[in-house]
Design a protein around this motif. Structure first.
Motif, short mmCIF file in Angstrom:
data_model
loop_
_atom_site.label_atom_id
_atom_site.label_comp_id
_atom_site.label_asym_id
_atom_site.label_seq_id
_atom_site.Cartn_x
_atom_site.Cartn_y
_atom_site.Cartn_z
N VAL A 106 -8.10 2.44 9.95
CA VAL A 106 -7.21 1.28 10.00
C VAL A 106 -7.41 0.46 8.73
N THR A 107 -6.31 0.09 8.09
CA THR A 107 -6.37 -0.81 6.94
C THR A 107 -5.90 -2.19 7.37
N TYR A 108 -6.73 -3.19 7.09
CA TYR A 108 -6.40 -4.57 7.44
C TYR A 108 -6.15 -5.40 6.18
N SER A 109 -5.11 -6.19 6.22
CA SER A 109 -4.92 -7.21 5.21
C SER A 109 -5.73 -8.43 5.64
N SER A 110 -6.65 -8.86 4.79
CA SER A 110 -7.55 -9.94 5.15
C SER A 110 -7.36 -11.14 4.25
N ARG A 111 -7.48 -12.33 4.83
CA ARG A 111 -7.40 -13.57 4.06
C ARG A 111 -8.60 -14.43 4.40
N ILE A 112 -9.27 -14.94 3.39
CA ILE A 112 -10.48 -15.74 3.58
C ILE A 112 -10.29 -17.09 2.89
N ARG A 113 -10.53 -18.16 3.62
CA ARG A 113 -10.44 -19.48 3.03
C ARG A 113 -11.69 -19.76 2.21
N ARG A 114 -11.51 -20.25 0.99
CA ARG A 114 -12.64 -20.45 0.09
C ARG A 114 -13.35 -21.78 0.30
N VAL A 115 -12.61 -22.85 0.59
CA VAL A 115 -13.19 -24.18 0.69
C VAL A 115 -12.57 -24.90 1.88
N LEU A 116 -13.41 -25.63 2.64
CA LEU A 116 -12.88 -26.41 3.75
C LEU A 116 -11.94 -27.49 3.25
N TYR A 158 -7.46 -19.70 -0.96
CA TYR A 158 -7.77 -18.49 -0.23
C TYR A 158 -8.01 -17.32 -1.19
N SER A 159 -8.69 -16.31 -0.69
CA SER A 159 -8.74 -15.03 -1.38
C SER A 159 -8.23 -13.97 -0.42
N ALA A 160 -7.65 -12.91 -0.98
CA ALA A 160 -7.06 -11.84 -0.18
C ALA A 160 -7.80 -10.54 -0.44
N ASP A 161 -7.91 -9.72 0.59
CA ASP A 161 -8.62 -8.46 0.47
C ASP A 161 -7.94 -7.42 1.35
N LEU A 162 -8.14 -6.16 1.03
CA LEU A 162 -7.80 -5.05 1.92
C LEU A 162 -9.10 -4.49 2.45
N GLN A 163 -9.23 -4.45 3.77
CA GLN A 163 -10.48 -3.99 4.36
C GLN A 163 -10.20 -2.81 5.28
N ILE A 164 -11.14 -1.86 5.27
CA ILE A 164 -10.93 -0.56 5.91
C ILE A 164 -11.91 -0.36 7.06
N LEU A 165 -11.39 0.06 8.20
CA LEU A 165 -12.20 0.48 9.33
C LEU A 165 -12.11 2.00 9.43
N GLU A 166 -13.22 2.67 9.22
CA GLU A 166 -13.28 4.14 9.31
C GLU A 166 -14.11 4.52 10.53
N LEU A 193 -7.91 -0.90 20.58
CA LEU A 193 -8.15 -1.23 19.18
C LEU A 193 -7.57 -2.59 18.82
N ILE A 194 -8.36 -3.41 18.11
CA ILE A 194 -7.91 -4.73 17.66
C ILE A 194 -7.08 -4.54 16.38
N LEU A 195 -5.82 -4.97 16.42
CA LEU A 195 -4.95 -4.84 15.27
C LEU A 195 -4.75 -6.16 14.52
N THR A 213 -8.66 -14.33 8.59
CA THR A 213 -7.59 -13.64 9.31
C THR A 213 -7.57 -12.16 8.92
N TYR A 214 -7.21 -11.33 9.88
CA TYR A 214 -7.13 -9.88 9.66
C TYR A 214 -5.89 -9.37 10.40
N GLU A 215 -5.11 -8.52 9.73
CA GLU A 215 -3.97 -7.91 10.40
C GLU A 215 -3.79 -6.48 9.88
N ALA A 216 -3.67 -5.55 10.82
CA ALA A 216 -3.52 -4.15 10.45
C ALA A 216 -2.20 -3.92 9.72
N VAL A 217 -2.27 -3.19 8.61
CA VAL A 217 -1.08 -2.86 7.84
C VAL A 217 -0.90 -1.35 7.70
N GLY A 218 -1.85 -0.59 8.23
CA GLY A 218 -1.73 0.87 8.15
C GLY A 218 -2.73 1.55 9.07
N ILE A 219 -2.30 2.65 9.68
CA ILE A 219 -3.16 3.46 10.56
C ILE A 219 -2.99 4.92 10.19
#
Length: 284
Positions: free
Chosen positions: A43-53, A58-66, A192-194, A204-210
């Motif tokens: 599963v590929t997730y599009s991830s967004r992380i807030r940098r400062v309260l 924000y920063s953006a990442d692609l994160q992989i669940l294998e 599975l959590i999508l 935040t995480y949201e699946a963009v590919g399986i």
């Protein structure tokens, strides 16, 4: 027993209450990796992380669940690309910004589930040129399942809520894929959590590919890693943002004797100004 992580760290951190530009992790040796399993589900997730309260940064990442037959790996695709580029071409990767204008940035945190043993997890984190690893029991989250639904990638998903180490998390899972995994350490639902997010929308995480039946290896970097405790990693992450100059000295070989990690965590919680604390997924 002496350790190389942190006495007096909280005092240095409290003297510098303005967020700095953090010291980035240096790339790993992409050519030095070992296969520990093969991928049967990805599963590929599009991830967004807030940098400062309180700041829209924000920063953006692609994160992989294998998911393999024995082990599971969760990691940053951008970090792995950066490692490959640097190892093969001695160039740093610059991924620019995504469609929302957020900086694309790899996250140097690899999570291995059921590794080295069943129901254990190993978390590998990297700061500058050093990698740290800690092990813990696979967390058991107590989810409350609601009647709310949402369609993600064509799958009907149901919303669930759980509290985990100081944050409230929302997750959308699908019974159509009966795998009890998800992004990061979120797991334990009957599907599975999508999609997932904390209540404050800092992560935040949201699946963009399986993909299924890939057969490619699940890889682990074959590198020297310093064993540590989870709460020490939380301290290092605060240091990365609060006093990156001191972190640089620490990673360069300066020995700083550690206090009890619980004492360090409490000191940080009691002394740092909440408005400038960089969000962490785990608060306790």
């Amino acid at each position: 027993m002496k350790s190389y992580l942190l006495i007096g760290v909280m005092f240095l951190m409290c003297q510098n209450l303005c967020a700095q530009i953090p010291q980035p992790a240096r790339p790993r040796d992409f050519s030095s990796r070992t296969a520990i399993d093969s991928v049967s589900f990805q599963v590929t997730y599009s991830s967004r992380i807030r940098r400062v309260l309180h700041v829209e940064s924000y920063s953006a990442d692609l994160q992989i669940l294998e998911i393999g037959s024995k082990h599971i790996r969760y990691y940053s695709r951008y970090a792995e690309i950066a490692d490959s580029l640097y190892t093969n071409f001695k160039e740093s990767a610059n991924f620019g910004r995504d469609e929302n204008g957020y900086v694309r940035e790899g996250t140097y945190e690899d999570i291995f589930i059921n590794y080295p043993d069943q129901n254990k997890i190993s978390v590998v984190t990297r700061y500058l040129k050093k990698s740290f690893v800690y092990e813990e029991e696979r967390p058991e989250l107590e989810w409350t399942i609601s009647s709310e639904t949402e369609t993600i990638l064509g799958y009907e998903c149901t919303k669930a809520t759980a509290s985990f180490r100081g944050r409230t998390w929302y997750a959308w899972f699908t019974m159509d894929i009966p795998l009890n995994y998800g992004p990061w350490k979120l797991s334990g639902l009957p599907g599975l959590i999508l999609k997932a997010a904390d209540a404050d929308q800092y992560f935040t995480y949201e699946a963009v590919g399986i993909k299924q039946n890939l057969g490619k290896p699940i890889m682990m970097y074959d590198e020297k890693m310093q064993k540590c405790k989870r709460k020490e990693v939380l301290v290092l992450n605060d240091l990365r943002w609060k006093d990156s100059d001191f972190l640089l000295k620490l990673m360069s070989g300066q020995e700083v004797l550690t206090a009890d990690p619980n004492s360090i965590a409490n000191a940080i919680k009691n002394n740092l100004t909440p408005e400038v604390v960089i969000p962490q997924k785990e608060l306790e």
